[in-house]
Design a protein around this motif. Structure first.
Motif, PDB file in Angstrom:
ATOM      1  N   GLU A 184     118.033 -81.807  12.798  1.00 13.34           N
ATOM      2  CA  GLU A 184     118.836 -82.616  13.188  1.00 13.34           C
ATOM      3  C   GLU A 184     118.062 -83.296  14.382  1.00 13.34           C
ATOM      4  OE1 GLU A 184     123.396 -81.182  13.176  1.00 13.34           O
ATOM      5  OE2 GLU A 184     122.364 -80.937  14.891  1.00 13.34           O
ATOM      6  N   ALA A 185     118.400 -84.641  14.763  1.00  9.40           N
ATOM      7  CA  ALA A 185     118.087 -84.911  16.000  1.00  9.40           C
ATOM      8  C   ALA A 185     118.714 -86.114  16.549  1.00  9.40           C
ATOM      9  CB  ALA A 185     116.746 -85.834  15.663  1.00  9.40           C
ATOM     10  N   ARG A 186     118.965 -86.329  17.938  1.00 11.80           N
ATOM     11  CA  ARG A 186     119.941 -87.287  18.450  1.00 11.80           C
ATOM     12  C   ARG A 186     119.252 -87.650  19.865  1.00 11.80           C
ATOM     13  NH1 ARG A 186     122.863 -83.679  21.887  1.00 11.80           N
ATOM     14  NH2 ARG A 186     122.358 -81.600  21.609  1.00 11.80           N
ATOM     15  N   LEU A 187     119.855 -88.440  20.262  1.00 14.02           N
ATOM     16  CA  LEU A 187     119.406 -89.099  21.801  1.00 14.02           C
ATOM     17  C   LEU A 187     120.558 -88.549  22.878  1.00 14.02           C
ATOM     18  CD1 LEU A 187     117.417 -90.571  23.464  1.00 14.02           C
ATOM     19  CD2 LEU A 187     118.873 -92.759  23.208  1.00 14.02           C
ATOM     20  N   ASP A 188     119.892 -87.509  23.587  1.00 16.92           N
ATOM     21  CA  ASP A 188     120.886 -86.987  24.744  1.00 16.92           C
ATOM     22  C   ASP A 188     121.030 -87.795  25.982  1.00 16.92           C
ATOM     23  OD1 ASP A 188     122.553 -83.829  25.260  1.00 16.92           O
ATOM     24  OD2 ASP A 188     121.557 -84.765  26.923  1.00 16.92           O
ATOM     25  N   LYS A 189     122.118 -88.164  26.625  1.00 21.95           N
ATOM     26  CA  LYS A 189     121.977 -89.117  27.921  1.00 21.95           C
ATOM     27  C   LYS A 189     121.191 -88.353  28.740  1.00 21.95           C
ATOM     28  CE  LYS A 189     126.275 -91.775  27.556  1.00 21.95           C
ATOM     29  NZ  LYS A 189     127.686 -91.602  27.702  1.00 21.95           N
ATOM     30  N   GLY A 190     121.392 -87.009  29.093  1.00 20.48           N
ATOM     31  CA  GLY A 190     120.720 -86.580  30.086  1.00 20.48           C
ATOM     32  C   GLY A 190     119.332 -86.082  29.746  1.00 20.48           C
ATOM     33  N   ARG A 191     119.183 -85.648  28.672  1.00 22.66           N
ATOM     34  CA  ARG A 191     117.815 -84.730  28.310  1.00 22.66           C
ATOM     35  C   ARG A 191     116.867 -85.679  27.488  1.00 22.66           C
ATOM     36  NH1 ARG A 191     119.877 -79.272  25.609  1.00 22.66           N
ATOM     37  NH2 ARG A 191     121.044 -80.558  24.439  1.00 22.66           N
ATOM     38  N   GLY A 192     117.364 -86.809  27.105  1.00 24.41           N
ATOM     39  CA  GLY A 192     116.625 -87.652  26.282  1.00 24.41           C
ATOM     40  C   GLY A 192     116.506 -87.130  24.679  1.00 24.41           C
ATOM     41  N   PRO A 193     115.760 -87.572  23.803  1.00 22.13           N
ATOM     42  CA  PRO A 193     115.350 -87.152  22.529  1.00 22.13           C
ATOM     43  C   PRO A 193     115.656 -85.613  22.494  1.00 22.13           C
ATOM     44  CG  PRO A 193     113.835 -88.728  22.987  1.00 22.13           C
ATOM     45  CD  PRO A 193     114.377 -88.230  24.352  1.00 22.13           C
ATOM     46  N   VAL A 194     116.564 -85.023  21.745  1.00 17.69           N
ATOM     47  CA  VAL A 194     116.481 -83.665  21.456  1.00 17.69           C
ATOM     48  C   VAL A 194     116.583 -83.421  20.088  1.00 17.69           C
ATOM     49  CG1 VAL A 194     118.267 -81.622  21.580  1.00 17.69           C
ATOM     50  CG2 VAL A 194     118.146 -83.427  23.479  1.00 17.69           C
ATOM     51  N   ALA A 195     115.743 -82.530  19.520  1.00 19.99           N
ATOM     52  CA  ALA A 195     115.715 -82.219  17.784  1.00 19.99           C
ATOM     53  C   ALA A 195     115.579 -80.885  17.650  1.00 19.99           C
ATOM     54  CB  ALA A 195     114.311 -82.991  17.402  1.00 19.99           C
ATOM     55  N   THR A 196     116.208 -80.552  16.418  1.00 16.04           N
ATOM     56  CA  THR A 196     116.277 -79.141  16.016  1.00 16.04           C
ATOM     57  C   THR A 196     115.251 -79.124  15.110  1.00 16.04           C
ATOM     58  OG1 THR A 196     118.371 -78.832  16.448  1.00 16.04           O
ATOM     59  CG2 THR A 196     117.128 -77.386  14.936  1.00 16.04           C
TER      60      THR A 196
ATOM     61  N   LEU B 274     112.947 -80.218  23.554  1.00 16.06           N
ATOM     62  CA  LEU B 274     112.742 -81.393  24.377  1.00 16.06           C
ATOM     63  C   LEU B 274     111.696 -81.595  24.502  1.00 16.06           C
ATOM     64  CD1 LEU B 274     115.390 -79.988  26.956  1.00 16.06           C
ATOM     65  CD2 LEU B 274     116.005 -80.994  24.925  1.00 16.06           C
ATOM     66  N   GLY B 275     111.293 -82.933  24.853  1.00  9.68           N
ATOM     67  CA  GLY B 275     109.995 -83.621  25.246  1.00  9.68           C
ATOM     68  C   GLY B 275     109.579 -84.604  24.377  1.00  9.68           C
ATOM     69  N   LEU B 276     110.116 -84.837  23.171  1.00  9.65           N
ATOM     70  CA  LEU B 276     109.764 -86.047  22.473  1.00  9.65           C
ATOM     71  C   LEU B 276     109.936 -87.395  23.050  1.00  9.65           C
ATOM     72  CD1 LEU B 276     111.312 -84.695  18.977  1.00  9.65           C
ATOM     73  CD2 LEU B 276     108.951 -83.972  19.959  1.00  9.65           C
ATOM     74  N   ASP B 277     109.062 -88.549  22.558  1.00  8.58           N
ATOM     75  CA  ASP B 277     109.179 -89.743  23.210  1.00  8.58           C
ATOM     76  C   ASP B 277     110.147 -90.687  22.525  1.00  8.58           C
ATOM     77  OD1 ASP B 277     107.831 -90.039  20.637  1.00  8.58           O
ATOM     78  OD2 ASP B 277     106.731 -91.639  21.563  1.00  8.58           O
ATOM     79  N   GLY B 278     110.647 -89.991  21.141  1.00  6.49           N
ATOM     80  CA  GLY B 278     111.819 -90.674  20.478  1.00  6.49           C
ATOM     81  C   GLY B 278     112.561 -89.655  19.623  1.00  6.49           C
ATOM     82  N   VAL B 279     113.264 -90.164  18.921  1.00  2.90           N
ATOM     83  CA  VAL B 279     114.201 -89.528  18.070  1.00  2.90           C
ATOM     84  C   VAL B 279     114.063 -89.529  16.532  1.00  2.90           C
ATOM     85  CG1 VAL B 279     116.651 -89.082  17.089  1.00  2.90           C
ATOM     86  CG2 VAL B 279     116.313 -90.034  19.713  1.00  2.90           C
ATOM     87  N   PRO B 280     113.162 -88.313  16.001  1.00  5.28           N
ATOM     88  CA  PRO B 280     112.840 -88.402  14.743  1.00  5.28           C
ATOM     89  C   PRO B 280     114.159 -88.321  13.797  1.00  5.28           C
ATOM     90  CG  PRO B 280     112.588 -86.313  15.704  1.00  5.28           C
ATOM     91  CD  PRO B 280     113.213 -87.032  16.666  1.00  5.28           C
ATOM     92  N   GLU B 281     113.958 -88.024  12.547  1.00  9.19           N
ATOM     93  CA  GLU B 281     114.888 -88.323  11.642  1.00  9.19           C
ATOM     94  C   GLU B 281     115.094 -86.896  10.834  1.00  9.19           C
ATOM     95  OE1 GLU B 281     115.705 -91.834   9.149  1.00  9.19           O
ATOM     96  OE2 GLU B 281     113.762 -92.798  10.245  1.00  9.19           O
ATOM     97  N   PRO B 282     116.148 -86.560  10.421  1.00  7.84           N
ATOM     98  CA  PRO B 282     116.265 -85.073   9.529  1.00  7.84           C
ATOM     99  C   PRO B 282     115.346 -85.205   8.328  1.00  7.84           C
ATOM    100  CG  PRO B 282     118.649 -86.039  10.004  1.00  7.84           C
ATOM    101  CD  PRO B 282     117.470 -86.963  10.420  1.00  7.84           C
TER     102      PRO B 282
END
Ligand code: GDP
Length: 297
Positions: free
Chosen positions: A197-209, A255-263
């Motif tokens: 899973e991945a999404r853009l979080d307002k506070g934390r930036g890109p967040v991926a599982t 946390l720490g990615l520069d963009g949001v990857p895809e599942p």
């Protein structure tokens, strides 16, 4: 290629199974995932699994672990497979005992078959007065699923997700199936795995599982994931706890990615930020070229 060489068999260690729950709408996938989450012995002490990260790992009495992909529905499974991510070891096919086989049950069976993943049948809603588990077993024969009591080798377990009946039986069946599969991975190498899973979080930036599939992912590692890259700033588990590393079959929020990857995107640890940036930029260029070729054509 980006993905490292095969591991020496001597370095391979047993790893927990990764399970996907599939089945027809309303047959109880979400309820079962919720009920199974509560079987975690660690969660009982540490205040429970507190956040949804698209996957969770339960630890059972005796320390054995099972990872569940917490993305019910078939879309996630097919999307991940379409991207070449084979993350599931076992499919739990949920069939409501009052409803038996329905179109999405058949669809789930064919997805599991296409992926070459063994099925365990969870006959759910066994608490209902109109439950008819035997009908489920015989109906399955028409889809070439022969459960053990009918002479086949597919395990079936009667459960009630609602009343939390026989969840232990289901967990036992999963562990038995996992043993037969002899699941192993090398935990002592640079990590590789897939995005759940991945999404853009307002506070934390890109967040991926990420689901780790080989090696150990550590804080500070530099990864390429799809056409993104990043230096792992934090690893957080489903209990909201920060980890210093994540091991094979462990899901972890990064946390720490520069963009949001895809599942379904693969990730791998690389040796430097320069190398990561280079690979990610190359892939982004390819992606743009493909997109503009499509518009032009
Ligand atoms: P999903 O669409 O497959 O994720 O199904 P849900 O988990 O949302 O369940 C659909 C409905 O069936 C809900 O109203 C649940 O409360 C109910 N349900 C799920 N499991 C059971 C069960 O074991 N027994 C009974 N009686 N109802 C259940």
């Amino acid at each position: 290629g980006l993905f490292g060489p095969p591991d020496d068999p001597a370095d391979m260690k047993p790893r927990p199974p990764v399970v996907t729950v599939m089945g027809h709408v309303d047959h109880g996938k979400t309820s079962l995932l919720d009920a199974l989450r509560q079987t975690d012995v660690v969660a009982r002490e540490a205040g429970g699994i507190t956040q949804h990260i698209g996957a969770y790992q339960v630890e059972l009495e005796g320390g054995r672990k099972i990872t569940f992909l917490d993305t019910p529905g078939h879309a996630a499974f097919t999307q991940m497979r379409a991207r070449g991510a084979q993350v599931t070891d076992i499919v739990v096919l949920v069939v409501a005992a009052d409803d038996s086989i329905m179109p999405q049950t058949v669809e789930a069976i064919s997805h599991a078959r296409a992926a070459g993943v063994p099925i365990i049948v969870a006959i759910n809603k066994i608490d209902r007065p109109d439950a008819d588990p035997q009908r489920v077993r015989t109906d399955l024969l028409q889809h070439e699923i022969q459960v053990e009591s009918l002479g086949g080798d597919v395990q079936d377990v009667e459960v009630s997700a609602l009343k939390k009946q026989n969840l232990d039986g289901l967990l036992e069946a999963i562990l038995l199936q996992a043993e037969l599969l002899e699941l192993k991975a090398n935990p002592d190498r640079a990590a590789e795995g897939s995005v759940v899973e991945a999404r853009l979080d307002k506070g934390r930036g890109p967040v991926a599982t990420f689901l780790i599939q080989r090696g150990a992912l550590k804080r500070g590692d530099v990864v390429v994931v799809g056409s993104e890259w990043g230096k792992i700033r934090a690893l957080i588990d489903e209990r909201g706890q920060q980890l210093s590393q994540a091991l094979p079959a462990q899901p972890v929020e990064v946390l720490g990615l520069d963009g949001v990857p895809e599942p379904g995107d693969r990730f791998a640890v690389v040796e430097s930020e320069a190398r990561a940036r280079e690979i990610a930029e190359y892939r982004q260029r390819k992606k743009r070229e493909k997109a503009s070729a499509k518009t032009a054509g």
